[in-house]
Design a protein around this motif. Structure first.
Motif, mmCIF file in Angstrom:
data_model
loop_
_atom_site.group_PDB
_atom_site.id
_atom_site.type_symbol
_atom_site.label_atom_id
_atom_site.label_comp_id
_atom_site.label_asym_id
_atom_site.label_seq_id
_atom_site.Cartn_x
_atom_site.Cartn_y
_atom_site.Cartn_z
ATOM 1 N N ASP A 87 3.451 -37.627 -33.951
ATOM 2 C CA ASP A 87 3.019 -37.022 -35.210
ATOM 3 C C ASP A 87 3.368 -35.540 -35.205
ATOM 4 N N SER A 89 2.414 -33.611 -38.000
ATOM 5 C CA SER A 89 1.542 -32.971 -38.994
ATOM 6 C C SER A 89 0.453 -32.173 -38.284
ATOM 7 N N GLN A 90 0.008 -31.089 -38.890
ATOM 8 C CA GLN A 90 -1.067 -30.240 -38.359
ATOM 9 C C GLN A 90 -0.856 -29.938 -36.868
ATOM 10 N N ARG A 98 4.697 -31.357 -31.799
ATOM 11 C CA ARG A 98 4.461 -32.793 -31.665
ATOM 12 C C ARG A 98 3.110 -33.086 -31.019
ATOM 13 N N ARG A 101 -0.493 -39.667 -31.833
ATOM 14 C CA ARG A 101 -1.503 -40.245 -32.716
ATOM 15 C C ARG A 101 -1.834 -41.660 -32.231
ATOM 16 N N TRP A 200 -5.931 -37.877 -32.326
ATOM 17 C CA TRP A 200 -4.704 -37.165 -31.965
ATOM 18 C C TRP A 200 -4.903 -36.457 -30.629
#
Length: 807
Positions: A87, A89-90, A98, A101, A200
């Protein structure tokens, strides 16, 4: 004279010297190195011209990452349903975007979901040892605990910590200490989840509490101690090919290796894996200080590895590179009030580090490199005149075109990887070097072919090479063996100094040879003469004879062997059954044996007989190709023989060549041919094979003579600190050698010591099972006088020390 060279090769740092136990801790190792693309599983660098070749080359390399999250896996039990995904994102930090998730769709009450890291081919867990765990996590619709475990290969929990409250949409840092109640060399790390939802993870780190000098983010103690015990004068870092990268954008960037380890994006090694840069520029400098060594920092000069892609930055970018290097130097030795000195001070080190040397690139050569080197030299010397600046002059020997174009250099870096026997054949290699206004650094050397994985034969070759460097210490002032470290699960180079796995390590015999010769350096050399008679009783060239070629079509006939004046073999009409024919395409045409296909080393071996002292006569005719004739002799097996090569190097040279197991041929006594070998003309070739010499004749004219290399080598010096004479001896044969030692102009005390490194067979090696089977032993020596006798052991390196009598 003796330093060490560290490069990120064979996981020598990542999964080795660097103490981190988690592989791919930041989930960044599936990313493509900057400046490159991925095509059908291969990394492809920019398709721009090669720095030296001037044209685009088609080099590419396999990309080792086979999924999005290398070294990590998912295990589910009891009917749990979950999946892993990478993932972006954020992100926790923009430099390392990276994260992993974990989506848990369902979790029956008796089920488990575990995220598992395999470490670097296992995690070595020791009973009673403590390990510091750090990770970052965020969650969505997850209301459970997280259990961190070290688990043995057979599934037993070795250590455990339960995090009761792991929830929240923002990133949180979690830490714990895991203390093992049992040991296992092949453990894994597991994070076990207890409820459905999404979790995450990022930057999952596991460090042994005990590191070298107990430094946080520190080094593996056993490997670091090996290096410290060598007492190196300097440490060269970070490469090697590693410093060049596979594209200019992917080359090491010292600034990106500073600061919090969570924010270091890492560097892709040309040896095929990611380095986290946890062992970064600051850690390198700190290690040098910790072990009392000077730092030798190698920087990229805007050229990627010339043995690979060779892509480069144009000259317009050199000013930017110069500025970066000056800032790196300021970080190391600038005052703490300076811009980069302040950054160093904030990292906890206000005082300067022991940086003494900087090297411009690695294994670059040619006028173009020399002009770029001159720019760096001038800029660095103007601001830091105390630093010594090294030129990367290329492999094997000094490059005259480069030297002519270099305005000024302090030290030239020469690399010398050689096969078994080379050091003995060329024991006087550095004696013949011209002396200039610069010194020589042998930055990478090793006997690394024909010696197994590093046996006593390698150590004797390395020791002989070192004696040659020490004898020429007016010229050769620095040296370092390479490669230094090898994880046995990722061998990139045939012979390495220190081998290890997740929990064990041992040093090659060459390590102990280097260590003992370094510990017994003299202050000054003493003039030394060595007279070692060659064995004239045992024939040195016993074995079979053969015929061969290299990229050439050739015909042979009238093969005749004469011993004691009698013809003991004559080919006459060639009988195919007398010859073992391998490689190429051999044809028998009555009295002619013909090789009709170009290629390397096709062999026709006379199987029926072996010879020791004899005369070999034959006729040869070249019918096509680039070179001419090869005549193997003293053939013991496919990996141990000699040959005469007439018309070598594109039909320009004649030479004797020695072939040993797994090695390139060692060339001896090359001579330039007056004229190239002509096509379709029969030549008369004659070898007169004696006990210790071989004479080669062409059409009745002697071309060259081979002499059996020496097998006993020695140098002597005076240690002014201890008031002793130091005599170093290498005995490269399998029998004890009684030697007479005569000392002129100095009177010695009658008792001294001998430090001896010896083995029973040239194939003997240290191993994981017997890591110190072959190490130096110290013993007393009596009866020392102006002339005294001493017996050196077979296959041995010996250092004799005797105190000088005071007047």
């Amino acid at each position: 004279m003796h330093g060490i060279f560290f490069e990120e090769i064979s996981h020598g740092g990542e999964g080795g010297l660097y103490g981190e136990l988690i592989q791919n801790r930041g989930f960044e190792e599936s990313k493509i190195p900057e400046g490159c693309t991925l095509d059908s599983g291969f990394l492809v660098p920019p398709r721009t011209p090669h720095y030296s070749a001037g044209r685009v080359v088609d080099w590419k390399m396999p990309f080792e990452a086979k999924n999005d999250y290398p070294a990590w896996s998912l295990a589910t039990t009891g009917g749990a349903v979950a999946r892993l995904a990478l993932d972006l994102s954020q992100p926790l930090y923009p430099e390392t975007p990276r994260s992993l998730r974990i989506d848990i769709a369902s979790m029956p009450r008796t089920a488990n979901v575990a995220v598992i890291n395999e470490g670097f081919w296992g995690i070595s867990v020791q009973q009673g040892a403590a390990y510091t765990l750090t990770f970052h996590s965020r969650t969505e619709k997850y209301n459970g605990v997280m259990t961190a475990r070290l688990v043995s290969a057979d599934g037993k929990t070795l250590a455990e910590h339960v995090f009761e409250r792991v929830q929240g949409s923002g990133w949180k840092k979690y830490t714990a200490t895991l203390r093992a109640h049992a040991s296992d060399a092949q453990a894994t790390f597991q994070l076990v989840l207890s409820r459905p939802g999404t979790v995450w993870l990022d930057f999952v780190s596991l460090f042994p509490v005990q590191t070298f000098r107990n430094r946080p983010n520190g080094l593996r103690p056993d490997l670091a101690q090996y290096l410290a015990d060598l007492k190196p004068a300097f440490v060269r870092w970070p490469g090697g090919c590693f410093v060049e990268g596979i594209s200019p954008q992917s080359a090491p960037n010292w600034k990106k290796s500073l600061g919090p380890v969570e924010r270091r994006p890492g560097t892709y090694s040309p040896w095929g894996y990611w380095s986290s840069d946890g062992l970064g520029y600051h850690e390198f400098l700190q290690f040098c200080e910790d072990i009392g060594a000077d730092a030798l920092y190698v920087f990229n000069c805007g050229v990627s590895c010339e043995m690979r892609s060779g892509v480069y930055l144009e000259d317009a970018h050199v000013d930017t590179l110069v500025a970066s290097v000056l800032e790196a130097i300021e970080y190391a030795i600038g005052p703490q009030e300076s811009r980069w000195g302040k950054v160093r001070a904030k990292q906890g080190h206000p005082e300067p580090f022991p940086l003494r040397y900087v090297e411009v690139g690695n294994e670059q050569v040619g006028e173009r490199y020399a002009k770029r080197f001159n720019i760096f030299y001038k800029a660095i010397k103007e601001k830091y005149p105390q630093l010594e600046i090294l030129a990367a002059m290329g492999i094997a020997h000094l490059s005259q075109p480069t030297i002519r174009a270099v305005g000024k250099m302090d030290i030239a870096d020469e690399h010398a990887y050689k096969a078994a026997g080379w050091a003995m054949t060329y024991a006087d290699w550095y004696d013949k070097y011209p002396r200039k206004d610069w010194r020589l650094y042998v930055g990478e050397y090793a006997c690394n072919a024909g010696v197994g994985a590093g046996n006593i034969a390698a150590a004797l070759n390395d020791a002989t090479f070192i004696l040659g460097m020490e004898r020429n210490s007016d010229l050769v002032t620095m040296s370092s063996y390479a490669p230094l470290l090898e994880n046995i699960h990722d061998t990139d180079w045939p012979v390495n100094l220190i081998r290890f796995d997740a929990g064990r390590s041992f040093a090659r015999i060459s390590y102990y040879a280097i260590k003992m010769l370094n510990e017994h350096k003299a202050s000054v050399n003493l003039a030394t003469q060595v007279s070692a008679p060659i064995d004239t009783v045992t024939p040195a060239f016993a074995g079979k004879i053969g015929l061969s070629t290299w990229d050439t079509q050739t015909e042979y006939k009238d093969v005749e062997v004469i011993q004691d004046g009698k013809v003991v073999y004559h080919s006459g009409l060639i009988r195919k059954e007398d010859w073992r024919l391998t490689g190429g395409q051999w044809e028998v045409r009555d009295s002619v044996l013909a090789q009709t296909k170009a290629g390397a080393w096709p062999l026709a071996l006379l199987n029926t007989k072996s010879f020791d002292t004899y005369t070999l006569k034959l006729k040869a005719r070249k019918t096509g190709g680039y070179n001419a004739f090869m005549i193997p002799f003293a053939f013991r097996d496919d990996q141990q023989y000699m040959r005469v090569h007439l018309g070598a190097w594109l039909n320009k040279v004649a030479a004797f060549e020695t072939v040993t197991t797994g090695a390139d041929a060692i060339v001896s006594q090359p001579v330039r041919l007056e004229q190239p070998v002509e096509l379709n003309r029969w030549y008369a070739i004659e070898l007169r094979v004696n006990t210790t010499t071989v004479d080669c004749y062409l059409d009745g004219k002697r071309l060259m003579t081979y002499h059996t290399p020496a097998d006993l080598f020695a140098i002597a010096g005076r240690d002014d600190k201890t008031g002793e004479v130091v005599i170093k001896v290498v005995n490269a044969v399998g029998r004890a050698r009684p030697v007479s030692i005569v000392v002129n102009d100095l009177a010695l005390e009658p008792a001294g010591t001998a430090v001896v490194l010896a083995a029973d067979s040239p194939d003997d090696e240290n191993s994981f099972e017997s890591p110190q089977r072959f190490v130096p032993q110290t013993e007393p020596v009596h009866g020392i006088a102006k002339r005294f006798e001493y017996v050196v052991k077979p296959w041995s390196v010996t250092v004799l020390r005797a105190r000088i009598k005071r007047p």
